[in-house]
Write a protein that holds these residues in place. Structure first.
Motif, PDB file in Angstrom:
ATOM      1  N   GLY A   1       1.184  -0.898   0.225  1.00 50.22           N
ATOM      2  CA  GLY A   1      -0.150  -0.476  -0.095  1.00 50.22           C
ATOM      3  C   GLY A   1       1.458   1.469   0.064  1.00 50.22           C
ATOM      4  O   GLY A   1       0.683   2.393   0.032  1.00 50.22           O
ATOM      5  N   ALA A   2       1.664   1.124   0.864  1.00 53.12           N
ATOM      6  CA  ALA A   2       2.633   2.422   1.262  1.00 53.12           C
ATOM      7  C   ALA A   2       3.513   2.479  -0.170  1.00 53.12           C
ATOM      8  O   ALA A   2       3.391   4.200  -0.732  1.00 53.12           O
ATOM      9  CB  ALA A   2       3.627   2.441   1.898  1.00 53.12           C
TER      10      ALA A   2
ATOM     11  N   LYS B   1      -3.837  -4.329  -0.252  1.00 52.41           N
ATOM     12  CA  LYS B   1      -4.805  -5.267   1.172  1.00 52.41           C
ATOM     13  C   LYS B   1      -6.246  -6.151   0.403  1.00 52.41           C
ATOM     14  O   LYS B   1      -5.272  -7.733  -0.197  1.00 52.41           O
ATOM     15  CB  LYS B   1      -5.420  -4.502   2.359  1.00 52.41           C
TER      16      LYS B   1
ATOM     17  N   GLN C   1      -7.365   0.655   2.530  1.00 51.68           N
ATOM     18  CA  GLN C   1      -8.236  -0.541   3.511  1.00 51.68           C
ATOM     19  C   GLN C   1      -9.767  -0.431   3.078  1.00 51.68           C
ATOM     20  O   GLN C   1     -10.614  -1.246   3.573  1.00 51.68           O
ATOM     21  CB  GLN C   1      -7.727   0.220   5.191  1.00 51.68           C
TER      22      GLN C   1
ATOM     23  N   ASP D   1      -7.204   7.138  -0.931  1.00 57.33           N
ATOM     24  CA  ASP D   1      -6.417   5.928  -1.035  1.00 57.33           C
ATOM     25  C   ASP D   1      -7.324   5.330   0.120  1.00 57.33           C
ATOM     26  O   ASP D   1      -7.893   5.210   0.977  1.00 57.33           O
ATOM     27  CB  ASP D   1      -4.861   6.515   0.630  1.00 57.33           C
TER      28      ASP D   1
HETATM   29  C1  LIG Z   1      -5.205   3.279   4.519  1.00 62.71           C
HETATM   30  C2  LIG Z   1      -3.494   3.032   3.818  1.00 62.71           C
HETATM   31  N1  LIG Z   1      -2.720   3.325   3.140  1.00 62.71           N
HETATM   32  C3  LIG Z   1      -1.893   2.690   3.070  1.00 62.71           C
HETATM   33  C4  LIG Z   1      -1.429   1.511   4.123  1.00 62.71           C
HETATM   34  C5  LIG Z   1      -0.320   0.873   3.796  1.00 62.71           C
HETATM   35  O1  LIG Z   1      -0.349  -0.313   3.528  1.00 62.71           O
HETATM   36  P1  LIG Z   1       0.920  -1.298   3.790  1.00 62.71           P
HETATM   37  O2  LIG Z   1       1.098  -1.706   4.961  1.00 62.71           O
HETATM   38  O3  LIG Z   1       0.462  -2.032   2.866  1.00 62.71           O
HETATM   39  O4  LIG Z   1       1.936  -0.671   3.138  1.00 62.71           O
HETATM   40  C6  LIG Z   1      -2.230   0.560   4.895  1.00 62.71           C
HETATM   41  C7  LIG Z   1      -2.275   0.044   5.537  1.00 62.71           C
HETATM   42  O5  LIG Z   1      -2.521  -0.217   6.526  1.00 62.71           O
HETATM   43  C8  LIG Z   1      -3.808   2.255   4.696  1.00 62.71           C
HETATM   44  O6  LIG Z   1      -4.962   1.331   6.082  1.00 62.71           O
END
Ligand SMILES: Cc1ncc(COP(=O)(O)O)c(C=O)c1O
Length: 448
Positions: free
Chosen positions: A131-132, A290, A264, A261
């Motif tokens: 996600g990041a 996710k 989640q 974003d």
């Molecule tokens: C809304 C949101 N953005 C980004 C992320 C980051 O995702 P990742 O842990 O796969 O890098 C998360 C993770 O919980 C999230 O809930």
């Protein structure tokens, strides 16, 4: 509508040892000796199998899963279509790198994302791992498309743990402390948080945020405004109706790229394909991860073709982005959501959970707020009669539930939110059982 109960994992909560059991304790000792201390765990039990709504630990305990591995296994953690697709793909080839010799699965996932995400404009997608990483790429794309630098984010936001996303994430502990300096040109505005902002309506909350951003940053400096349509780690904060549409409208008027974003909230989790769908908000870019691939690591940025095509060739990518196994899993997960009517299933889960949690709230004044949508529901715990957060109570209730074999997660800026994210393959009977455990956990924990 069918709920697939994965073969081999009995759909019942059953404890055969104390928790953690002896085998989990042995593994935890090895973990402490071998794994970096910064990598924490919610529960000290090690998983052996999982499916439907159950995680089986290495001692044979069957735990009800109200966390989905933090909102990932929406279709279940051994969903038959996903298992079959991955097995077939792993036997064919595991990796070539899409940037070297591309393969159809990646293109098919991009096509599927372009189809299911909000809006019927021409879209493109790019695939990543986490996600990041996808959030970072959305910012890169917005900067390339606008020629501007600044990024607006919100109070209570969580966008990840990489350097840029740490800057975008609000909460310092445990995500940021000691890990700076952080990336620049990230500015934060106030979000709409109905339980804590005195019920300011969505339009007024948007005006408050946008006025500040305009005065303190300048609309013409902003490349992107990035927002979770329902905040995740920040406490399942659902903005007042009208907030998101007003932000999206302002972005359109000022040439700011509106980035949702939905890492989640995406993929049926909230009782819509995407949380933005509820108010008909069409983001310029949407970030997903996710729930996208039934547990395999995959993430994506999907958006308007003219924005997505703004970055020069070779500017986006990565060795593993859109790995063939993850793509096979994503196609199978998307097919599962469609074939099994999981968007509708999430709304049923909402009905069941809110009925039970409302009853709890009515008899227990420590439950200050009940919120969320679909299978993304939370209660915020406070000192009775106030909005003063009660993180200790939250931790104690979670621990009591864990001890009875229910996996439940906490979140929130103040650590006082219990959040529920069951896989959509969980039966009603398991949900009712987990909520019985939760009721008992509340009853067993006295306020200090
Ligand atoms: C809304 C949101 N953005 C980004 C992320 C980051 O995702 P990742 O842990 O796969 O890098 C998360 C993770 O919980 C999230 O809930």
């Amino acid at each position: 509508m069918t709920i697939t109960v994965d073969s081999g994992v009995q759909q019942v909560r059953r404890l055969v040892t104390e928790l953690p059991g002896p085998r989990s304790r042995e593994l935890m000792a090895r973990k402490v000796a071998a794994v970096a201390g910064g990598v924490g765990t919610t529960m000290p039990v090690f998983a052996a199998r999982a499916g439907g709504g159950i995680v089986v630990d290495v001692d044979g305990n069957h735990l009800v899963d109200l966390g989905s591995g933090i909102a990932v296994t929406t279709v279940g953690s051994s969903a038959p279509r996903v298992v079959d697709a991955v097995q077939e793909q792993v036997a064919a080839f595991t990796h070539t790198c899409f940037m070297v010799t591309p393969y159809e699965g990646y293109v098919a996932v991009a096509e599927a994302l372009n189809r299911v995400t909000p809006g019927d404009h021409e879209k493109r997608s790019a695939l990543f791992n986490s996600g990041a990483e996808a959030v970072e790429n959305a910012v890169k794309i917005a900067r390339a498309a606008t020629g501007r630098d600044a990024v607006a984010v919100f109070d209570h936001a969580y966008h990840g743990r990489t350097n840029l996303t740490m800057a975008m994430t609000a909460k310092v502990m445990p995500y940021k402390r000691g890990f700076g300096p952080f990336a620049g040109e990230v500015y934060r505005g106030p979000v709409s948080y109905p339980f804590r902002d005195g019920g300011v309506d969505g339009a007024a909350a948007a005006r408050r945020a946008l006025d500040l951003l305009d005065k303190q940053v300048g609309a013409d400096q902003l490349a992107a405004l990035v927002i979770e349509p329902i905040q995740g780690e920040g406490g399942f904060v659902e903005p007042a109706p009208g907030f998101l549409p007003a932000l999206a409208q302002w972005c359109r008027e000022h040439g700011v790229v509106f980035v949702a974003d939905e890492v989640q909230t995406g993929f049926a989790r909230t009782g819509d394909w995407f949380a933005c769908d509820r108010e008909g908000v069409v983001p310029d870019l949407i970030v997903t991860a996710k729930g996208i691939a039934g547990g395999l690591p995959l993430s994506a940025v999907t958006g308007r073709a003219e924005l997505m095509d703004a970055a020069h060739a070779g500017g986006l990518g990565g060795t593993y982005g859109g790995n063939p196994l993850a793509c096979a899993a994503a196609l199978a997960a998307i097919e599962t959501i469609e074939a099994e009517g999981l968007v509708a299933r999430a709304r049923k889960v909402e009905e069941l959970m809110t009925r039970r949690l409302r009853a709890l709230q009515e008899r227990d004044p420590r439950v200050g707020d009940l919120r969320g949508r679909g299978a993304m529901i939370a209660v915020e715990l406070v000192r009775p009669g106030t909005t003063e957060p009660d993180a200790e109570l939250t931790k104690a209730v979670a621990t009591a539930a864990h001890q009875q074999g229910v996996i439940v997660l906490t979140c929130g800026t103040y650590g006082n939110v219990l959040r529920f994210l069951p896989p959509l393959s969980t039966s009603d009977a398991l949900l009712e059982d987990a909520l019985d455990v939760l009721d008992a956990a509340f009853a067993s924990v006295a306020t200090a």
